[in-house]
Write a protein that holds these residues in place. Sequence first.
Motif, PDB file in Angstrom:
ATOM      1  N   TYR A   1      57.283  54.189  28.410  1.00 31.37           N
ATOM      2  CA  TYR A   1      56.549  53.224  27.579  1.00 31.37           C
ATOM      3  C   TYR A   1      56.322  53.788  26.176  1.00 31.37           C
ATOM      4  CZ  TYR A   1      52.375  50.928  25.660  1.00 31.37           C
ATOM      5  OH  TYR A   1      51.478  50.311  24.831  1.00 31.37           O
ATOM      6  N   TYR A   2      55.830  55.024  26.087  1.00 31.79           N
ATOM      7  CA  TYR A   2      55.588  55.634  24.777  1.00 31.79           C
ATOM      8  C   TYR A   2      56.878  55.861  24.008  1.00 31.79           C
ATOM      9  CZ  TYR A   2      50.601  56.300  25.424  1.00 31.79           C
ATOM     10  OH  TYR A   2      49.254  56.079  25.573  1.00 31.79           O
ATOM     11  N   VAL A   3      57.927  56.274  24.700  1.00 29.80           N
ATOM     12  CA  VAL A   3      59.219  56.496  24.042  1.00 29.80           C
ATOM     13  C   VAL A   3      59.738  55.183  23.472  1.00 29.80           C
ATOM     14  CG1 VAL A   3      61.635  57.134  24.419  1.00 29.80           C
ATOM     15  CG2 VAL A   3      59.808  58.553  25.388  1.00 29.80           C
ATOM     16  N   ALA A   4      59.711  54.133  24.275  1.00 34.63           N
ATOM     17  CA  ALA A   4      60.208  52.832  23.818  1.00 34.63           C
ATOM     18  C   ALA A   4      59.324  52.259  22.714  1.00 34.63           C
ATOM     19  CB  ALA A   4      60.284  51.866  24.997  1.00 34.63           C
ATOM     20  N   LYS A   5      58.042  52.382  22.871  1.00 34.50           N
ATOM     21  CA  LYS A   5      57.093  51.830  21.891  1.00 34.50           C
ATOM     22  C   LYS A   5      57.218  52.505  20.531  1.00 34.50           C
ATOM     23  CE  LYS A   5      52.155  51.136  21.118  1.00 34.50           C
ATOM     24  NZ  LYS A   5      50.805  51.301  21.666  1.00 34.50           N
ATOM     25  N   HIS A   6      57.426  53.827  20.531  1.00 35.79           N
ATOM     26  CA  HIS A   6      57.438  54.585  19.276  1.00 35.79           C
ATOM     27  C   HIS A   6      58.836  54.919  18.775  1.00 35.79           C
ATOM     28  CE1 HIS A   6      53.139  54.721  19.256  1.00 35.79           C
ATOM     29  NE2 HIS A   6      53.146  55.159  20.495  1.00 35.79           N
ATOM     30  N   GLY A   7      59.871  54.464  19.484  1.00 35.86           N
ATOM     31  CA  GLY A   7      61.223  54.593  18.973  1.00 35.86           C
ATOM     32  C   GLY A   7      61.860  55.956  19.127  1.00 35.86           C
TER      33      GLY A   7
ATOM     34  N   ILE B   1      61.846  59.979  21.611  1.00 31.52           N
ATOM     35  CA  ILE B   1      61.067  60.991  22.315  1.00 31.52           C
ATOM     36  C   ILE B   1      60.185  61.790  21.362  1.00 31.52           C
ATOM     37  CG2 ILE B   1      61.230  63.102  23.699  1.00 31.52           C
ATOM     38  CD1 ILE B   1      63.667  61.812  25.089  1.00 31.52           C
ATOM     39  N   ALA B   2      60.733  62.226  20.244  1.00 31.87           N
ATOM     40  CA  ALA B   2      59.941  63.033  19.303  1.00 31.87           C
ATOM     41  C   ALA B   2      58.735  62.243  18.791  1.00 31.87           C
ATOM     42  CB  ALA B   2      60.805  63.509  18.147  1.00 31.87           C
ATOM     43  N   ALA B   3      58.957  60.992  18.426  1.00 38.50           N
ATOM     44  CA  ALA B   3      57.848  60.158  17.943  1.00 38.50           C
ATOM     45  C   ALA B   3      56.829  59.913  19.047  1.00 38.50           C
ATOM     46  CB  ALA B   3      58.388  58.827  17.415  1.00 38.50           C
ATOM     47  N   ALA B   4      57.294  59.719  20.266  1.00 40.44           N
ATOM     48  CA  ALA B   4      56.386  59.481  21.392  1.00 40.44           C
ATOM     49  C   ALA B   4      55.502  60.690  21.646  1.00 40.44           C
ATOM     50  CB  ALA B   4      57.189  59.136  22.646  1.00 40.44           C
ATOM     51  N   VAL B   5      56.093  61.887  21.585  1.00 41.43           N
ATOM     52  CA  VAL B   5      55.325  63.120  21.820  1.00 41.43           C
ATOM     53  C   VAL B   5      54.194  63.240  20.805  1.00 41.43           C
ATOM     54  CG1 VAL B   5      55.475  65.647  21.699  1.00 41.43           C
ATOM     55  CG2 VAL B   5      57.164  64.356  23.011  1.00 41.43           C
TER      56      VAL B   5
ATOM     57  N   ARG C   1      69.851  57.971  22.720  1.00 45.96           N
ATOM     58  CA  ARG C   1      68.964  58.930  22.075  1.00 45.96           C
ATOM     59  C   ARG C   1      69.114  58.928  20.553  1.00 45.96           C
ATOM     60  NH1 ARG C   1      68.407  58.731  27.458  1.00 45.96           N
ATOM     61  NH2 ARG C   1      67.244  60.442  28.358  1.00 45.96           N
ATOM     62  N   ARG C   2      70.358  58.974  20.058  1.00 48.47           N
ATOM     63  CA  ARG C   2      70.585  59.051  18.598  1.00 48.47           C
ATOM     64  C   ARG C   2      71.667  58.094  18.176  1.00 48.47           C
ATOM     65  NH1 ARG C   2      69.260  64.982  16.702  1.00 48.47           N
ATOM     66  NH2 ARG C   2      68.010  65.567  18.465  1.00 48.47           N
ATOM     67  N   PRO C   3      71.416  57.181  17.329  1.00 48.77           N
ATOM     68  CA  PRO C   3      70.086  56.728  16.936  1.00 48.77           C
ATOM     69  C   PRO C   3      69.427  56.007  18.114  1.00 48.77           C
ATOM     70  CG  PRO C   3      71.720  55.239  16.033  1.00 48.77           C
ATOM     71  CD  PRO C   3      72.471  56.347  16.724  1.00 48.77           C
ATOM     72  N   PHE C   4      68.107  56.051  18.130  1.00 46.50           N
ATOM     73  CA  PHE C   4      67.384  55.466  19.252  1.00 46.50           C
ATOM     74  C   PHE C   4      67.608  53.970  19.318  1.00 46.50           C
ATOM     75  CE2 PHE C   4      63.855  53.283  21.206  1.00 46.50           C
ATOM     76  CZ  PHE C   4      63.739  53.963  22.407  1.00 46.50           C
ATOM     77  N   SER C   5      67.940  53.504  20.517  1.00 43.06           N
ATOM     78  CA  SER C   5      67.998  52.064  20.772  1.00 43.06           C
ATOM     79  C   SER C   5      67.888  51.842  22.274  1.00 43.06           C
ATOM     80  CB  SER C   5      69.301  51.456  20.243  1.00 43.06           C
ATOM     81  OG  SER C   5      70.417  51.989  20.930  1.00 43.06           O
ATOM     82  N   LEU C   6      67.128  50.854  22.637  1.00 46.25           N
ATOM     83  CA  LEU C   6      66.989  50.508  24.048  1.00 46.25           C
ATOM     84  C   LEU C   6      68.263  49.824  24.523  1.00 46.25           C
ATOM     85  CD1 LEU C   6      63.355  49.070  24.288  1.00 46.25           C
ATOM     86  CD2 LEU C   6      64.188  51.239  25.211  1.00 46.25           C
ATOM     87  N   LEU C   7      68.701  50.189  25.690  1.00 45.01           N
ATOM     88  CA  LEU C   7      69.825  49.529  26.342  1.00 45.01           C
ATOM     89  C   LEU C   7      69.274  48.351  27.148  1.00 45.01           C
ATOM     90  CD1 LEU C   7      71.744  52.739  27.409  1.00 45.01           C
ATOM     91  CD2 LEU C   7      72.328  51.146  25.564  1.00 45.01           C
ATOM     92  N   PRO C   8      70.110  47.457  27.626  1.00 40.49           N
ATOM     93  CA  PRO C   8      69.595  46.287  28.360  1.00 40.49           C
ATOM     94  C   PRO C   8      68.638  46.643  29.504  1.00 40.49           C
ATOM     95  CG  PRO C   8      71.897  45.958  27.838  1.00 40.49           C
ATOM     96  CD  PRO C   8      71.561  47.369  27.418  1.00 40.49           C
ATOM     97  N   ALA C   9      68.931  47.676  30.272  1.00 43.23           N
ATOM     98  CA  ALA C   9      68.008  48.075  31.356  1.00 43.23           C
ATOM     99  C   ALA C   9      66.679  48.553  30.779  1.00 43.23           C
ATOM    100  CB  ALA C   9      68.644  49.176  32.209  1.00 43.23           C
TER     101      ALA C   9
END
Length: 146
Positions: free
Chosen positions: A10-16, A18-22, A52-60
């Motif tokens: 949730y945090y990773v997806a919300k903040h775009g 892993i680094a931003a989520a942390v 991961r780079r560049p960050f983008s959510l996949l359909p799943a």
Amino acid sequence: MNIHHLELFYYVAKHGGIAAAVRKMPYGIQQPAVSGQIARLEEALGAKLFNRRPFSLLPAGVELFEFIKPFFDNVEKVAGRIRGASQQLRIAAPSIRPARLCSRIITACSPALSDSPPTTSRGSASRRRETVASRRSRSRDHGDRQ
């Protein structure tokens, strides 16, 4: 599936990413730990969730994020409402600190906290509680100054 893994996702997806989520998580966790836990979540689901780079959510990842987002967006609001009935500020201090000093700090903060009188507790074993107001009246009765 582990709910902690879902929270991390949730945090990773919300903040775009892993680094931003942390940086935005309300508790300390290192980037490698998040990466490992996300990998476990992806393994459990049998699907890659994001690039991961560049960050983008996949359909799943989009489907999972849309499903968990309402829960994680609202969990703190619900907790706040539940806590709101009895707002509390907890201050821990060594037992050697004079109770009078702690009472002064609590009294100074209490107008900003709530309408209910602040309480102090001495020693978790004894579970004795008394209000600052009653301490004041007792000290006045004995001629002590606060």
